[in-house]
Scaffold this motif. Structure first.
Motif, short mmCIF file in Angstrom:
data_model
loop_
_atom_site.label_atom_id
_atom_site.label_comp_id
_atom_site.label_asym_id
_atom_site.label_seq_id
_atom_site.Cartn_x
_atom_site.Cartn_y
_atom_site.Cartn_z
N ARG A 116 -7.05 0.96 -9.26
CA ARG A 116 -6.09 0.06 -9.91
C ARG A 116 -5.25 0.92 -10.82
O ARG A 116 -5.72 1.44 -11.82
N LEU A 146 -4.47 1.09 4.53
CA LEU A 146 -4.06 0.95 3.13
C LEU A 146 -4.00 -0.54 2.82
O LEU A 146 -3.15 -1.27 3.33
N HIS A 147 -4.95 -0.99 2.02
CA HIS A 147 -5.06 -2.41 1.71
C HIS A 147 -4.41 -2.69 0.36
O HIS A 147 -4.92 -2.24 -0.68
N TYR A 148 -3.29 -3.41 0.39
CA TYR A 148 -2.59 -3.75 -0.86
C TYR A 148 -3.04 -5.14 -1.29
O TYR A 148 -2.51 -6.15 -0.85
N LEU A 152 2.89 -5.67 -2.31
CA LEU A 152 3.86 -4.70 -2.82
C LEU A 152 5.14 -5.44 -3.17
O LEU A 152 5.56 -6.35 -2.46
N THR A 197 -2.21 -5.19 4.82
CA THR A 197 -2.76 -3.89 5.19
C THR A 197 -1.71 -3.10 5.97
O THR A 197 -1.05 -3.67 6.84
N ARG A 208 4.08 7.50 -2.15
CA ARG A 208 4.02 6.32 -3.03
C ARG A 208 5.18 6.43 -4.00
O ARG A 208 5.26 7.40 -4.76
N ARG A 219 -1.33 -2.06 -10.01
CA ARG A 219 -1.21 -1.95 -8.56
C ARG A 219 -2.60 -1.70 -7.99
O ARG A 219 -3.21 -0.65 -8.24
N TYR A 220 -3.09 -2.65 -7.23
CA TYR A 220 -4.41 -2.55 -6.61
C TYR A 220 -4.25 -1.97 -5.21
O TYR A 220 -3.46 -2.48 -4.41
N MET A 221 -5.01 -0.94 -4.93
CA MET A 221 -4.97 -0.39 -3.57
C MET A 221 -6.33 0.16 -3.20
O MET A 221 -6.93 0.94 -3.94
N ASP A 223 -8.14 2.10 0.05
CA ASP A 223 -7.92 2.66 1.37
C ASP A 223 -9.25 2.94 2.04
O ASP A 223 -10.17 3.46 1.42
#
Ligand SMILES: [Fe+2]
Length: 286
Positions: A116, A146-148, A152, A197, A208, A219-221, A223
């Motif tokens: 995060r 890549l799981h958003y 975004l 994703t 990025r 921003r939560y990501m 992978d």
């Protein structure tokens, strides 16, 4: 399927998607596939809560310490995949079904990273994440999912990709001198709904990009990464055997994917050299 978007699973969350020939062709040729709203909302919410715990408790930093200095820190007390929702995300059935269509039936888990990023974080320079020592022909596929979790948009910045660049043999940092600037031919993904994703061939160059007026929210990501069977891959962590062993103990793969956490896909761990673009522990990729 328009606009390079995969729509079959949008909003459904649990349906097992069938990729069309155009999707598979796009992944092969361009090196990516966008899956808007791919993850079910309850899973997204539970995973976000775990990310908060992972970051706020210091477990993320602890995990990085174990990856960077294994002699000093040993095995981390908790890994991402040992958290309930993260474990479920890693083996989310629609995701594994899509991967089987891209990688064939024999593929393995490589790593799971979770982060995060606070508002105002910088971007990440152009790079790729394909694990190969030394970098050479791309005969086998590695995928980063890549799981958003929060999506975004302009408040968190976006992801830029360079279609087709996964076919080039290059070091991970070969385009780092470009920073995060726009490059000719790039695809910029600036808007995605929560729980989306993006699948990228790990050799695809991407960056990025920070929000234009600064990131105004977190921003939560997450992978999750997978490798095609048939060759042996450099493992992600010095404690990779422990990681795979815990996944097997937890029964994450079930009966359907007996090879997903098998050790035979991997070489011995070696710390990455500076020229290859260091593996620096749980640095979520984009
Ligand atoms: Fe990355």
């Amino acid at each position: 399927m328009g606009n390079n978007r995969f729509d079959a699973a949008a909003g459904s969350g649990t349906a097992v998607p069938e990729l069309g020939a155009a999707d598979i062709k796009q992944f092969d040729e361009d090196g990516y596939l966008v899956l808007p709203g791919f993850l079910p909302a309850p899973l997204v919410e539970r995973t976000k809560a775990e990310v908060d715990h992972w970051v706020d408790s210091g477990l993320r930093e602890r995990s990085i310490a174990s990856a960077v200095s294994p002699e000093a820190h040993g095995i981390p007390p908790l890994m991402e995949l040992e958290m309930e929702a993260h474990g479920r995300l890693l083996v989310h059935p629609p995701l594994l079904a899509v991967l089987a269509q891209l990688l064939g039936p024999a593929f393995a888990f490589h790593h799971l990273h979770s982060d995060r990023r606070p508002p105002g974080s910088p971007g990440k320079d152009w790079h790729h994440d394909y694990e190969q020592e030394p970098q050479g022909e791309r005969t086998h596929v590695m995928v980063h999912a890549l799981h958003y979790l929060g999506g975004l948009n302009a408040s968190v910045g976006g992801l830029a990709l360079l279609p087709g660049s996964h076919r080039q043999t290059a070091e991970k940092t070969a385009r780092a001198h470009l920073g995060t600037v726009e490059v000719p031919g790039e695809v910029f993904i600036g808007e995605l709904q929560p729980g989306s994703t993006v699948l990228i061939h790990s050799a695809l160059f991407h960056t990025r990009r920070a929000a234009p007026r600064g990131e105004s929210r977190e921003r939560y990501m997450v992978d999750s990464s997978y490798v095609q069977g048939g060759v042996r891959w450099p493992p992600a962590k010095p404690y990779w055997r422990h990681m795979l062993g815990r996944a097997r103990e937890l029964g994450l793969a079930g009966d359907r994917w007996p090879d997903l956490f098998a050790e035979h896909h991997f070489t011995e761990y070696r710390p990455a050299g500076p020229a290859s673009g260091a593996r620096q522990g749980p640095e979520a990729g984009a």
